[in-house]
Enzyme design. Structure first.
Site, short mmCIF file in Angstrom:
data_model
loop_
_atom_site.label_atom_id
_atom_site.label_comp_id
_atom_site.label_asym_id
_atom_site.label_seq_id
_atom_site.Cartn_x
_atom_site.Cartn_y
_atom_site.Cartn_z
N ASP A 122 -125.06 -86.25 27.74
CA ASP A 122 -124.64 -85.60 26.51
C ASP A 122 -124.27 -84.16 26.86
O ASP A 122 -124.65 -83.66 27.93
CB ASP A 122 -125.80 -85.66 25.51
CG ASP A 122 -125.49 -84.92 24.23
OD1 ASP A 122 -124.40 -85.13 23.68
OD2 ASP A 122 -126.33 -84.11 23.80
N THR B 161 -124.39 -81.12 24.42
CA THR B 161 -125.25 -80.12 23.78
C THR B 161 -126.71 -80.32 24.14
O THR B 161 -127.27 -81.40 23.92
CB THR B 161 -125.08 -80.17 22.25
OG1 THR B 161 -123.70 -80.00 21.93
CG2 THR B 161 -125.89 -79.06 21.59
N ASP C 126 -130.87 -85.30 24.74
CA ASP C 126 -132.03 -84.58 24.19
C ASP C 126 -132.16 -84.70 22.69
O ASP C 126 -133.12 -84.20 22.11
CB ASP C 126 -131.96 -83.10 24.56
CG ASP C 126 -130.93 -82.34 23.73
OD1 ASP C 126 -129.90 -82.95 23.37
OD2 ASP C 126 -131.15 -81.16 23.44
#
Length: 748
Positions: free
Chosen positions: A436, A438, A636
């Site tokens: 990912d 961000t 996350d």
């Protein structure tokens, strides 16, 4: 179903609080299908190192493999002296060794020319002395082996102690009968009316096996050093603030809501929030950075971190096993007891190993009686006992669990938490890493960098309306807008009719004005037109790596808000390391294509998929796996959890959400992407170590059993002594553990 041993009269050895759910482990010393996962254990639960479905409230022996049960989680500062099993085996070893030495000297004295023929060497005195001294060695010092061997027969789980008990018992009983009733044996076995005895073999084998147990127990205790080090991070006491002043209390007495004072140099006792005072706290345990972090009122602090020169009062929010440190300890302990798929090979062999060895021992006896030279019976007994002793499968059973325990502990020291052994094994095969953007590649702390209203809109009013709407959203970009408005001193208003569309945007009413923020397609779906000029203006922002959000007020385009999320300082180095390890990197993000492409180009990422919804991430992971790629996914956020579960190995950044960490097989406590490279190196080192152990264990038995059976005798006149077989058996177990302990020094 889990096997739970009944309470016994053994001494209690209480372990630290666990609360974790142990995984199924291998059947290392016997056959059978993998057991069902056991129920959560209590704080003082003891578990078999090779069969975690076997639990007990007190110390004891495993009814499957006979090994001593160990605390599920070692206690802080635990030492070898607190190990009841080690203390008992050590006492038996030294007393047994003291009694065995004269037995061995008497048995071997006839080989010394100066002593050969002397009455005290070859006479009744020597034989009776050997009998008297070896009896307590075999039946007291070696009693645990007979007890475990008998239990294995009753439980129908034949194991290493079955072989030891039969081998030692046969050698001693044969010698006792030969000495007391020599007339029962044929004349060819008698020399001047006496039959050869092997008391020294029985006694020495017991002492050697005891030595192996002592060395093994000491080595196994070192596999828990990582957990001990983690437990030692927490202070034993805390300063509770009360009406009468501060009072020191034990850490396990701290409750949620307690006010605790932390003075200069103290360790933060539990997780909580600062309610008074200020200080700087060294959080390298969590962040990996040694630089102190300033803490003031409302800032969170983590148990186990070290306070600097200031003093503060904190409110306890998570205590015991709920703290970050407690969760780490539980995760490490659970992973250390989990079962790696590679253990299935050892399981299949162990399932038939002991019965086959017993059959080989009987066959060896028969062949020696049929084809062997005189005294045939003596040779047959020696060879059969040697086969039983050398073939003990403890090295095979220990090969995988010891490597897993040490490897998982080594990872924990580096902030790489392994959920289970299966994840560690799968990670070794990974060819593609999906990340990912961000919070994984970037810091996950976006900042508002551009406020660009179109003509006719006041910038401050434009930002006030946008931030008021975004204060109801939990998205990191929304938080950046709200934070940016507050930094400019803008007061926010309440929102009515708030609505959020996943991967689209947000809508609401502020003081009678309809406000929308999101992607152009989202606004078009809400009947907003005339967005083309804004889209053209956003191109430059996106190519600079910024995320552009489009704002509509009262049904018409109003402007753009641009947010930038800085790339982590360590990301470029981490990606270079991952490329060196041979991995292909794919970035999946819900962000705009131009923004994603700009970040990917800057970092050298191999492929990019942008503007993807959470379901799209799952689909892309499935596509990669369908093409034959072994996929790991790092993320996350809550939106990453489905893809983390779909990947062969999910890797959660420890700075992210609990949902992501629960969905992942690996958690990086420090949230540093370099931890993925460390995890892959750890996986490869651990699996390499396991294969070395299994190869050694298989090779040892493949070579040892034929030699013990006497295959070399026709060619070289060599017949392996049971004493040497016992020494080889003990050393094989110790060597497997010693090889596993090398992982503690593995370079990650």
């Amino acid at each position: 179903m889990p096997t739970t041993l009944p309470p016994t009269d053994h001494d209690h050895r209480h372990a630290a609080s666990s609360g974790s759910r142990p995984n199924a482990h291998a059947k290392a010393c016997c056959g059978g299908t993998p057991p069902a996962p056991p129920k959560p254990a209590s704080a003082s639960t003891y578990v078999c190192p090779m069969h975690p479905e076997v639990t007990s409230a007190v110390p004891g022996d495993c009814p499957i493999c006979g090994m001593a049960l160990e605390p599920r989680i070692v206690s802080s500062g635990a030492s070898d002296d607190e190990n009841v099993e080690l203390r008992d085996m050590t006492r038996r070893f030294w007393i047994g060794a003291a009694l065995t030495l004269p037995v061995f000297v008497l048995a071997m004295a006839h080989l010394i020319p100066a002593l050969a023929g002397k009455a005290w060497v070859d006479g009744e005195f020597s034989r009776w002395t050997q009998f008297a001294l070896s009896a307590p060695v075999v039946w007291w010092a070696g009693w645990p082996f007979f007890r475990r061997g008998a239990r294995s027969v009753v439980a129908r789980h034949l194991n290493m102690f079955t072989l030891i008990a039969i081998g030692v018992g046969a050698a001693f009983v044969f010698s006792a009968v030969a000495m007391l009733l020599p007339s029962l044996f044929p004349p060819t076995m008698q020399h001047e009316g006496k039959v050869g005895i092997y008391f020294e073999a029985a006694a020495v084998i017991v002492v050697l096996v005891l030595l192996g147990q002592v060395l093994e127990l000491r080595a196994r205790s070192r596999t828990g050093s990582a957990i001990k080090a983690l437990l030692d991070l927490a202070p034993p006491m805390a300063r509770r603030v009360g009406p009468g002043g501060d009072h020191e209390v034990a850490l396990d007495q701290v409750k949620v809501g307690d006010s605790l004072r932390v003075v200069p140099g103290d360790k933060v006792p539990v997780d909580g929030v600062v309610i008074e005072g200020r200080s700087s706290v060294e959080e390298s345990m969590v962040t990996g950075e040694p630089l102190p972090v300033e803490k003031t009122v409302d800032d969170k602090v983590t148990g186990g971190t070290v306070n600097g020169p200031g003093s503060f009062v904190m409110r306890a929010e998570r205590v015991g096993s709920d703290t970050l440190l407690g969760q780490i300890v539980n995760m490490v302990a659970e992973a250390q007891r989990s079962r790696a798929p590679i253990q299935g090979l050892a399981d299949r062999v162990a399932g038939i190993f002991v019965p086959v060895v017993l059959a080989v021992s009987v066959l060896t006896f028969v062949l020696w009686m049929w084809l062997g030279p005189e005294p045939r019976f003596a040779h047959a007994i020696v060879a059969a006992v040697a086969v039983l002793i050398i073939a003990c499968p403890c090295a095979l059973g220990l090969a995988t669990p010891m490597s897993i325990m040490v490897g998982v502990g080594r990872g924990a020291q580096e902030g790489v938490l392994v959920k289970n052994a299966e994840a560690l094994e799968r990670l070794e095969k990974v060819t593609t890493l999906v990340v990912d953007k961000t919070g994984t590649l970037t810091e996950g702390k976006p900042k508002l960098v551009d406020v660009l209203p179109i003509d006719g809109h006041d910038a401050k009013e434009f930002l006030r309306l946008a931030a008021s709407l975004e204060q109801n959203s939990e998205h990191p970009l929304a938080a950046a807008i709200v934070r940016g408005a507050k930094e400019q001193g803008i007061a926010l208003e309440s929102v009515r009719d708030f609505r959020s569309v996943t991967a689209g945007g947000v809508i609401g009413n502020i003081a009678g004005r309809a406000v929308m923020i999101g992607k152009p397609d989202f606004l078009r779906n809400e009947k907003i037109t005339g967005l083309e000029p804004l889209e053209a203006s956003a191109v430059g922002l996106q190519e600079a790596g910024k995320t552009a959000m489009f704002v509509s007020i009262d049904g018409r385009p109003a402007g753009i808000l641009a947010v930038a999320d800085p790339i982590k300082a360590t990301t470029a180095e981490a990606i270079a390391q991952l490329h060196e390890l041979g991995l292909k990197l794919v970035m999946l993000t819900g962000d705009n294509r131009r923004t994603a492409a700009a970040v990917a180009k800057q970092l050298g990422i191999d492929a990019v998929e942008a503007e993807i919804e959470p379901a799209g991430k799952v689909a892309h992971v499935k596509q990669l796996r369908a093409r034959g790629e072994h996929v790991a996914m790092a993320g996350d956020g809550i939106n990453d959890a489905p893809a983390l579960s779909e990947a062969e190995v999910g890797i959660a950044m420890g700075t992210g959400t609990d949902v992501a960490m629960q969905s992942a097989g690996i958690t990086l406590v420090r949230g540093d992407l370099r931890g993925i490279a460390q995890a892959i190196r750890l996986s490869r080192a651990t699996l390499r170590n396991i294969r070395q152990n299994l190869f050694f264990a298989f090779l040892y038995n493949a070579l040892g059993i034929p030699v013990a059976a006497g295959v070399l005798y026709p060619f070289f006149g060599l017949l392996l002594s049971p004493i040497l077989a016992g020494a080889a058996m003990s050393l094989s177990s110790v060597s497997v553990i010693a090889n596993a302990l090398r992982l503690k020094r593995a370079s990650l």
